[in-house]
Design a protein around this motif. Structure first.
Motif: not given
Length: 504
Positions: A233-241
Motif C-alpha cells: 500500500t502506497i499513500p499519496f498526498n497531493q496539493i494541486l493548484d
C-alpha cells in the motif's frame, strides 16, 4: 418606445463527438544479459499512457507513449519472464470544427492486433496496432435572453439549470512506498494496482487530495520458477493548484495507476516501490438562469426567433464496483494457473429497460503451465454492466476510469473461471436541449380594438396554456387570471371551461 432586452452569459453544451485513431506498435526489444534467453513467446500487451492533450479548432493532439510488455518463457526451466519498452507517439485527430470555451477529453481504446516473435534468443520483434477512442465534450459561452420590458411585452420564462466546467486537470504524479519480500526476488514479473481517494479538500484555487494506491506484485524467487504474490500500500498526498476552482464547486477526483518501479533494498531493508499515476480532477459550478421561451406584445406586432440552448448537468458521480465473471474450457485439463491480467475496452452508456447502465468490455488473459511444462496464454472476455443511479435525462456522456480492484481466478478440471471486481470512478454528464428566444424585434402597432365588441368569450380545452390564449387576443396573462378568478400560479388549464377575455 423601445423594447428593453436583457441578456446574460450561459455556459451551454457545445460540440460533442467521438473519434478513433490507430497507433502503430512497432519495435524491437533486446533481452538484457541478466535476463534468461527466450524459449517461447507467451503474450504481448500494449497499453497507452496519454501525457498531453491539446484541443484546437478541428483537431485534437495527443502525446504519450505505448507501454509494450512482453512475457516469455525462459530457457532451461527459468519459468515466466518479462521485458518491456515504451514507444512514444504524437497523434493528431481530426474533429468537427466547433467553437468552445472549455473542454474535456477522455482517451480509451483496445489492442487491434499484435504479433510478437523471437528473432533470436536475445531479440524480440513486435508489430501491431492499438486503436485509440477519444471522446471530446465542450462548453461554449452563449448569450441568452433572460428578460424583456416595455412596449406592452408579455413573456414566458423557464429556468435553465446546468453546470459550468470550472476545472479539468490531468496530472501525472509519483508516490513512493515500500514492499517487503520474504526472500530476494530473482525477477519482478508484474506490478499492477488500483487507487482510492480517501479525502479531498477544496480551497479557492487549490485542492488537497489524499488516498492510497493498492499494488500487487507478481515475482519469482531465486532458483525457483514458481510465481509468488506480494501486496503493498502506497499513500499519496497531493496539493494541486487549480485555476478557477472555488469552494462551491462540485468535484470528483480519480487516480489511475499507469506504471510501477521496484528497487531492491540493501542489507535486508524493504524494497522501494514507486507508483506513477494519472490524477484526474473534474470540477463543475452549478447555475440557474431564467430565460425567455416565448413573447408577444399587447401593443405591437412582434418578430422573434428561437434557437435551442443545451444545458449540461452532472447526472451522477461514479465511485462504484461491479463483479464480472468469465469462464471457459482450457485445451489441457491439467493446466496450472500462473497469473491473470485484466484490460478494459472503452466505456459507454446504454439505455436498458431498467434504466441507463455503464458498459465496457472486460478482457481477461490467463497464463497457465500445461502438462508439458509449457506456458500458454488464454483470453476470455465479458461485459461490464453497472446500473447508473440516474433517470433518463437526454444524452448521457460518461467520463470515467476503470480499474481491476480484485481478481479471483481458479482452474479445475480443465475449466477456467475468473471473477473481476471492477471499480468505476468519474462522472456521467447529461445534455438536454430546449428552444429559447434568441432575438426579438418590435413591429407596427396593433390595430385598435373593435368598439362594437363589448365582450369576448373563449371556450378553452383541457391542457391549453393560458399564455397561448392570451397571445391570441393580445391581452396580458395577468388580466386573464384576474378576469376569470384563476389562481395566480395557473399556467395550464386542467379542465374545459369558459373564459372571459378582458379589454374588449
Amino acid at each position: 418606445m423601445e423594447l428593453k432586452v436583457f441578456r446574460d452569459i450561459l455556459y451551454a453544451g457545445g460540440g460533442c463527438c467521438t473519434v478513433k485513431a490507430e497507433i502503430p506498435v512497432e519495435t524491437e526489444i533486446l533481452i538484457s544479459d541478466y535476463l534468461p534467453q527466450v524459449f517461447k513467446i507467451v503474450k504481448c500487451f500494449a497499453r497507452p499512457v496519454v501525457l498531453q492533450k491539446q484541443l484546437q479548432p478541428g483537431k485534437l493532439t495527443l502525446e504519450g507513449y505505448i507501454r509494450c510488455t512482453v512475457y516469455y518463457q525462459g530457457e532451461d526451466g527459468a519459468g515466466l519472464c518479462q521485458t518491456e519498452q515504451k514507444i512514444p507517439f504524437n497523434k493528431a485527430l481530426d474533429l468537427p470544427s466547433f467553437s468552445f470555451t472549455s473542454w474535456s477529453a477522455s482517451v480509451e481504446g483496445e489492442t487491434e492486433y499484435i504479433n510478437c516473435r523471437a528473432v533470436n534468443p536475445r531479440r524480440i520483434e513486435v508489430r501491431g496496432a492499438y486503436g485509440l477512442v477519444a471522446s471530446v465534450s465542450t462548453q461554449c459561452s452563449t448569450e441568452a435572453v433572460t428578460a424583456l420590458a416595455d412596449c406592452g411585452i408579455q413573456q414566458r420564462q423557464a429556468t435553465l439549470r446546468g453546470v459550468k466546467r470550472a476545472a479539468v486537470l490531468d496530472k501525472l504524479m509519483a508516490a513512493d512506498g515500500t514492499v517487503v519480500f520474504d526472500q530476494p526476488p530473482a525477477a519482478i514479473l508484474d506490478v499492477s494496482g488500483s487507487a482510492a481517494v480517501g479525502e479531498m479538500k477544496i480551497l479557492n484555487g487549490k485542492a488537497v487530495v489524499k488516498g492510497e494506491i493498492h499494488a500487487q506484485c507478481a515475482w519469482r524467487a531465486k532458483g525457483s520458477a514458481a510465481l509468488l504474490g506480494q501486496a503493498a500500500t502506497i499513500p499519496f498526498n497531493q496539493i494541486l493548484d487549480v485555476e478557477g476552482l472555488t469552494e462551491d464547486c462540485l468535484c470528483q477526483c480519480a487516480v489511475e495507476p499507469v506504471g510501477f518501479a521496484v528497487a531492491e533494498g540493501e542489507d535486508g531493508s524493504p524494497g522501494k516501490l514507486t507508483a506513477t499515476s494519472m490524477l484526474h480532477l473534474r470540477a463543475w459550478r452549478p447555475y440557474e438562469l431564467n430565460c425567455v421561451t416565448d413573447a408577444f406584445s399587447t401593443q405591437y406586432q412582434v418578430r422573434s426567433e428561437s434557437a435551442p440552448l443545451t444545458a449540461e448537468q452532472l447526472a451522477c458521480k461514479l465511485d462504484d464496483t461491479a463483479a464480472v465473471t468469465c469462464s471457459g474450457p482450457l485445451p489441457d485439463e491439467n493446466t496450472r494457473l500462473l497469473a491473470c491480467f485484466v484490460a478494459f475496452g472503452p466505456a459507454a452508456v446504454e439505455q436498458r429497460e431498467d434504466g441507463p447502465v455503464l458498459t465496457a468490455r472486460v478482457l481477461v488473459t490467463a497464463f497457465g503451465q500445461n502438462s508439458l511444462d509449457e506456458i500458454d496464454s488464454y483470453d476470455k472476455s465479458a461485459e461490464l454492466t453497472l446500473p447508473l443511479p440516474v433517470k433518463e435525462m437526454g444524452e448521457l456522456i460518461p467520463e470515467c476510469w476503470l480499474s481491476a480492484q480484485d481478481v479471483q481466478a481458479g482452474c479445475a478440471g480443465g475449466n477456467l473461471e475468473v471473477t473481476v471486481t471492477v471499480r468505476a470512478q468519474g462522472a456521467v454528464l447529461s445534455r438536454e436541449s430546449r428552444p429559447f428566444v434568441s432575438s426579438i424585434e418590435i413591429g407596427d402597432p396593433l390595430a385598435p380594438a373593435d368598439p362594437d365588441i363589448s365582450l369576448r368569450v373563449y371556450y378553452a380545452q383541457p391542457g391549453e396554456e393560458l399564455f397561448d390564449i392570451a397571445r391570441r387576443f393580445h391581452v396580458s396573462p395577468g388580466q386573464m387570471l384576474e378576469a376569470n378568478g384563476l389562481e395566480p400560479d395557473t399556467r395550464t388549464l386542467a379542465a374545459a371551461r369558459r373564459l372571459l377575455v378582458p379589454g374588449a
